[in-house]
Motif scaffolding. Structure first.
Motif, PDB file in Angstrom:
ATOM      1  N   PHE A  91      -2.621 -33.000 -64.195  1.00 57.96           N
ATOM      2  CA  PHE A  91      -4.005 -32.668 -63.879  1.00 57.96           C
ATOM      3  C   PHE A  91      -4.209 -31.159 -63.716  1.00 57.96           C
ATOM      4  CE2 PHE A  91      -3.277 -36.978 -62.344  1.00 57.96           C
ATOM      5  CZ  PHE A  91      -4.306 -37.664 -62.984  1.00 57.96           C
ATOM      6  N   GLU A  92      -3.148 -30.384 -63.764  1.00 59.06           N
ATOM      7  CA  GLU A  92      -3.237 -28.929 -63.688  1.00 59.06           C
ATOM      8  C   GLU A  92      -3.636 -28.358 -65.045  1.00 59.06           C
ATOM      9  OE1 GLU A  92       0.634 -28.861 -60.683  1.00 59.06           O
ATOM     10  OE2 GLU A  92       0.690 -27.830 -62.616  1.00 59.06           O
ATOM     11  N   LEU A  93      -4.244 -27.171 -65.043  1.00 60.62           N
ATOM     12  CA  LEU A  93      -4.647 -26.530 -66.291  1.00 60.62           C
ATOM     13  C   LEU A  93      -3.557 -25.565 -66.747  1.00 60.62           C
ATOM     14  CD1 LEU A  93      -7.000 -26.103 -68.348  1.00 60.62           C
ATOM     15  CD2 LEU A  93      -7.599 -24.083 -66.990  1.00 60.62           C
ATOM     16  N   THR A 103     -10.152 -31.456 -63.983  1.00 62.34           N
ATOM     17  CA  THR A 103      -9.316 -32.032 -62.919  1.00 62.34           C
ATOM     18  C   THR A 103      -8.539 -30.984 -62.137  1.00 62.34           C
ATOM     19  OG1 THR A 103      -7.503 -32.438 -64.506  1.00 62.34           O
ATOM     20  CG2 THR A 103      -9.073 -34.231 -64.115  1.00 62.34           C
ATOM     21  N   TYR A 104      -8.261 -29.825 -62.767  1.00 64.97           N
ATOM     22  CA  TYR A 104      -7.508 -28.788 -62.050  1.00 64.97           C
ATOM     23  C   TYR A 104      -8.218 -28.369 -60.771  1.00 64.97           C
ATOM     24  CZ  TYR A 104     -10.634 -24.835 -62.921  1.00 64.97           C
ATOM     25  OH  TYR A 104     -11.695 -23.972 -62.889  1.00 64.97           O
ATOM     26  N   ALA A 105      -9.553 -28.459 -60.794  1.00 63.85           N
ATOM     27  CA  ALA A 105     -10.353 -28.004 -59.652  1.00 63.85           C
ATOM     28  C   ALA A 105     -10.239 -28.923 -58.443  1.00 63.85           C
ATOM     29  CB  ALA A 105     -11.815 -27.868 -60.066  1.00 63.85           C
ATOM     30  N   ALA A 126     -12.020 -22.161 -66.007  1.00 61.18           N
ATOM     31  CA  ALA A 126     -10.914 -22.631 -66.846  1.00 61.18           C
ATOM     32  C   ALA A 126     -10.923 -21.944 -68.204  1.00 61.18           C
ATOM     33  CB  ALA A 126     -11.010 -24.146 -67.022  1.00 61.18           C
ATOM     34  N   LEU A 127     -12.109 -21.803 -68.799  1.00 61.35           N
ATOM     35  CA  LEU A 127     -12.206 -21.191 -70.127  1.00 61.35           C
ATOM     36  C   LEU A 127     -11.805 -19.720 -70.107  1.00 61.35           C
ATOM     37  CD1 LEU A 127     -15.539 -22.790 -71.451  1.00 61.35           C
ATOM     38  CD2 LEU A 127     -13.187 -23.310 -72.153  1.00 61.35           C
ATOM     39  N   LEU A 128     -12.226 -18.987 -69.075  1.00 55.34           N
ATOM     40  CA  LEU A 128     -11.840 -17.582 -68.991  1.00 55.34           C
ATOM     41  C   LEU A 128     -10.340 -17.451 -68.767  1.00 55.34           C
ATOM     42  CD1 LEU A 128     -12.796 -14.668 -69.062  1.00 55.34           C
ATOM     43  CD2 LEU A 128     -13.139 -14.762 -66.592  1.00 55.34           C
ATOM     44  N   VAL A 154      -4.761 -24.250 -60.576  1.00 55.58           N
ATOM     45  CA  VAL A 154      -5.226 -25.326 -59.701  1.00 55.58           C
ATOM     46  C   VAL A 154      -6.199 -24.729 -58.689  1.00 55.58           C
ATOM     47  CG1 VAL A 154      -3.122 -26.702 -59.917  1.00 55.58           C
ATOM     48  CG2 VAL A 154      -3.305 -25.035 -58.062  1.00 55.58           C
ATOM     49  N   GLY A 155      -7.038 -25.586 -58.127  1.00 56.87           N
ATOM     50  CA  GLY A 155      -7.914 -25.152 -57.047  1.00 56.87           C
ATOM     51  C   GLY A 155      -9.387 -25.089 -57.427  1.00 56.87           C
ATOM     52  N   ALA A 156     -10.243 -25.217 -56.423  1.00 50.69           N
ATOM     53  CA  ALA A 156     -11.695 -25.284 -56.621  1.00 50.69           C
ATOM     54  C   ALA A 156     -12.384 -23.933 -56.518  1.00 50.69           C
ATOM     55  CB  ALA A 156     -12.296 -26.239 -55.583  1.00 50.69           C
ATOM     56  N   SER A 157     -11.620 -22.847 -56.460  1.00 51.69           N
ATOM     57  CA  SER A 157     -12.200 -21.533 -56.199  1.00 51.69           C
ATOM     58  C   SER A 157     -13.254 -21.129 -57.218  1.00 51.69           C
ATOM     59  CB  SER A 157     -11.094 -20.468 -56.165  1.00 51.69           C
ATOM     60  OG  SER A 157     -10.114 -20.789 -55.222  1.00 51.69           O
ATOM     61  N   GLY A 158     -12.991 -21.366 -58.524  1.00 48.46           N
ATOM     62  CA  GLY A 158     -13.951 -20.985 -59.552  1.00 48.46           C
ATOM     63  C   GLY A 158     -15.277 -21.700 -59.380  1.00 48.46           C
ATOM     64  N   ALA A 159     -15.236 -22.991 -59.065  1.00 48.75           N
ATOM     65  CA  ALA A 159     -16.453 -23.776 -58.861  1.00 48.75           C
ATOM     66  C   ALA A 159     -17.216 -23.285 -57.633  1.00 48.75           C
ATOM     67  CB  ALA A 159     -16.093 -25.253 -58.702  1.00 48.75           C
ATOM     68  N   VAL A 160     -16.479 -22.979 -56.567  1.00 46.93           N
ATOM     69  CA  VAL A 160     -17.110 -22.486 -55.341  1.00 46.93           C
ATOM     70  C   VAL A 160     -17.738 -21.117 -55.577  1.00 46.93           C
ATOM     71  CG1 VAL A 160     -16.697 -21.813 -52.951  1.00 46.93           C
ATOM     72  CG2 VAL A 160     -15.567 -23.833 -53.873  1.00 46.93           C
TER      73      VAL A 160
END
Length: 231
Positions: free
Chosen positions: A48-50, A66-68, A112-114, A133-139
Motif C-alpha cells: 500500500f506504500e507508494l 492508499t499510501y496516504a 504522489a504525482l509530484l 507513506v503518510g497523509a501529509s500531502g492531503a492535509v
C-alpha cells in the motif's frame, strides 16, 4: 453487547468526515504495528506504500491513494491526525463535505504525482528505492486551500491573531527547507498537496470547481462509508 454496538454506531455516525478519516488512519496504524510484530519487518504494508520507481508504481497503481493511510511512526501519525482534526473542523464549518473530500484526496494524488515525477526526472538529486507513506500531502492541500481562498482571515494563536496567508507562507518555506533534509520525498508530497490546494482555491474563487469530475469517486467512497456505519 447489542447496546454497546448501537452506542458505537451512534457515536461514529456523529463524527464529521475528517474525524472518520482519522479513525481509519488510526485503525490502519494499529494494523501495521500488529503486522510488523507478526512478520518481524519494518515495512509491513509495502503493498500500500507508494514506490518512487514509476514501473514499480504501475504494479500497484492503487498506492497513489492508499499510501496516504499508511503510517509506521506514532509521532508521524499523531501530528498528521492533529493537523487533520483542527484544519478539518475549520474546513467543514465553511465548506461542504464533497468539496472537503475532493481537496483531501486530490491533494494526496497530487503529492504522489509530484513525488513520482521528481524521482523520475531528477534521479541524480533524489536517489531511487524510497517509498512514500503518510497523509501529509492531503492535509497540506486542505491547509493551503484555506490560506489561498481566504488569505486575510485571522487565525487566533494564543493571545494574538495571524492571517492565514502568513501561515501558508511559513508552511511553504518550511517545506522548501525540508527538501534538503532527510525527508525529501515527504516534502515533495507536501509541495504536491500545496500546489493542488492553491490551484483549487484560486479556481474556486473564479467560480470553477476543478474537482467536479472527481465527485463520482467521492460518491462511491461515501456510499461505502455509509454501509460500514462510518458516515
Amino acid at each position: 453487547m447489542t447496546n454497546l454496538n448501537q452506542d458505537i454506531k451512534q457515536k461514529l455516525a456523529q463524527l464529521n468526515v475528517f474525524e472518520k478519516l482519522i479513525a481509519v488512519n488510526v485503525l490502519v496504524f494499529i494494523l501495521a504495528q500488529v503486522l510488523r510484530f507478526v512478520l518481524k519487518t519494518g515495512s509491513s504494508m509495502s503493498w500500500f506504500e507508494l514506490p518512487s520507481d514509476f514501473f514499480d508504481f504501475l504494479k500497484q497503481p492503487w498506492s497513489i491513494i492508499t499510501y496516504a493511510f499508511v503510517h509506521y511512526d506514532f509521532i508521524h501519525m499523531l501530528f498528521n491526525m492533529l493537523w487533520l482534526y483542527f484544519i478539518g473542523r475549520m474546513f467543514i464549518n465553511l465548506f461542504n463535505t464533497k468539496l472537503a473530500l475532493n481537496v483531501y484526496f486530490l491533494g494526496a494524488i497530487s503529492g504522489a504525482l509530484l513525488f513520482l515525477l521528481a524521482y523520475a526526472l531528477l534521479p541524480t538529486v533524489f536517489s531511487s528505492g524510497h517509498r512514500l507513506v503518510g497523509a501529509s500531502g492531503a492535509v497540506r492541500a486542505l491547509l493551503i486551500f484555506m490560506c489561498a481562498y481566504m488569505p486575510n482571515m485571522d487565525l487566533r494563536v494564543f493571545t494574538f491573531n495571524i492571517k492565514l496567508k502568513h501561515v501558508g507562507i511559513a508552511i511553504v518555506v518550511l517545506d522548501f527547507v525540508g527538501l534538503f533534509g532527510g525527508n525529501a520525498g515527504g516534502n515533495l508530497a507536501h509541495f504536491g498537496g500545496t500546489i493542488l490546494g492553491y490551484f483549487y482555491a484560486t479556481q474556486l474563487t473564479k467560480g470553477k470547481d476543478i474537482g467536479k469530475g472527481f465527485e463520482g469517486f467521492m460518491e462511491v467512497l461515501q456510499t461505502f462509508l455509509k454501509r460500514t456505519h462510518l458516515d
